[in-house]
Design a protein around this motif. Sequence first.
Motif, short mmCIF file in Angstrom:
data_model
loop_
_atom_site.label_atom_id
_atom_site.label_comp_id
_atom_site.label_asym_id
_atom_site.label_seq_id
_atom_site.Cartn_x
_atom_site.Cartn_y
_atom_site.Cartn_z
N SER A 219 16.45 -3.26 1.14
CA SER A 219 16.64 -2.02 1.32
C SER A 219 14.97 -0.99 0.77
O SER A 219 14.90 0.03 1.14
CB SER A 219 17.57 -1.14 0.47
OG SER A 219 17.29 -1.46 -1.01
N ALA A 220 14.35 -2.07 0.08
CA ALA A 220 13.11 -1.59 -0.32
C ALA A 220 11.88 -2.14 0.52
O ALA A 220 12.03 -2.86 1.40
CB ALA A 220 12.68 -1.90 -1.98
N GLN A 221 10.54 -1.76 0.35
CA GLN A 221 9.39 -2.39 0.88
C GLN A 221 8.37 -2.63 0.34
O GLN A 221 8.29 -1.96 -1.12
CB GLN A 221 9.20 -1.25 1.99
CG GLN A 221 10.11 -1.15 3.08
CD GLN A 221 9.55 -0.21 4.17
OE1 GLN A 221 8.59 -0.11 4.44
NE2 GLN A 221 10.44 0.64 4.78
N TYR A 222 7.24 -3.18 0.48
CA TYR A 222 5.84 -3.18 -0.49
C TYR A 222 4.93 -3.08 0.59
O TYR A 222 5.13 -3.33 1.90
CB TYR A 222 5.92 -4.80 -0.92
CG TYR A 222 5.81 -5.60 -0.17
CD1 TYR A 222 4.52 -6.17 0.15
CD2 TYR A 222 6.96 -6.54 0.29
CE1 TYR A 222 4.52 -7.40 1.00
CE2 TYR A 222 7.06 -7.60 0.84
CZ TYR A 222 5.93 -8.07 1.56
OH TYR A 222 5.63 -9.12 2.33
N THR A 223 3.72 -2.80 0.28
CA THR A 223 2.47 -2.68 0.98
C THR A 223 1.51 -3.31 0.24
O THR A 223 1.43 -3.69 -0.96
CB THR A 223 1.97 -1.27 1.37
OG1 THR A 223 1.81 -0.55 0.05
CG2 THR A 223 3.10 -0.57 2.19
N MET A 224 0.46 -3.83 0.92
CA MET A 224 -0.94 -4.24 0.11
C MET A 224 -1.84 -3.32 0.28
O MET A 224 -2.68 -3.11 1.38
CB MET A 224 -1.19 -5.69 0.88
CG MET A 224 -0.16 -6.68 1.31
SD MET A 224 0.84 -7.34 -0.18
CE MET A 224 -0.47 -8.11 -1.17
N GLN A 225 -2.09 -2.80 -0.84
CA GLN A 225 -3.06 -1.60 -0.88
C GLN A 225 -4.45 -2.34 -1.39
O GLN A 225 -4.69 -2.98 -2.17
CB GLN A 225 -2.60 -0.50 -1.86
CG GLN A 225 -1.49 0.06 -1.30
CD GLN A 225 -1.04 1.62 -2.27
OE1 GLN A 225 -1.60 1.63 -3.32
NE2 GLN A 225 0.03 2.14 -1.80
#
Length: 236
Positions: free
Chosen positions: A120-126
């Motif tokens: 239900s969550a996400q991640y990004t590569m910043q």
Amino acid sequence: MADNRMKYVIDSNMQFPLVELYLEAGESAYIQRGSMVYHSPGIKLSTTLNSKGSGLSKLVGAMARSVTSGESMFLTQVSSTSDSGRLALAPNTPGQVMALELGNEQYRLNDGVFLALDGSAQYTMQRQSVGRAVFGGQGGFFIMTTEGQGTLLVNSFGSIKEIDLSNDEITIDNAHVVAWSTSLDYDIRLENGFMQSIGTGEGVVNTFRGTGKILVQSLNVESFANVLSSYIATGN
């Protein structure tokens, strides 16, 4: 009813705990590559690139993450075809596992501390600044940052202490940082310059400013590796 939120149990009776995840049919989660210990018949494991997006941009992002930080290009995605899907995880370092609830609070993660994230969550590569990437070792030029609502499991080398900042500032040895709130500003540098850092034994530090949370680990994997190296025979 499936809501894509993983249920979990951290076994408090174990000094270095296993974590059991429970997924209903159609639910999924991301886990640290190589962390699976056992699972029930209804669990399926597949490989996904360690980056968000699609197509070529996703591949490039994963490759950049691998080259600049040394982390794997891949994560393992877990899905369940059963309402009683069960999966056990073990971190790759001996230490504590902590659950962080995402929503109002989001986090940036140091290398190697990610254990699991529900679907239900996400991640990004910043992308980080060059200075942070060169000195920090935290994600290299890219750093994993959470988004959305859900549960994140992180693991440490040793025990975890939570530090709350309220419009304040604190400096922490970089190798002891596990994760920190995205609301915090941070600056990675050498403590007291190059020569003083050599003399004191304190190298790269991270100064956090603002209001938010920081998780620190009690042990330093780099120092531990240096201790072990004197006992390891080499070809010379």
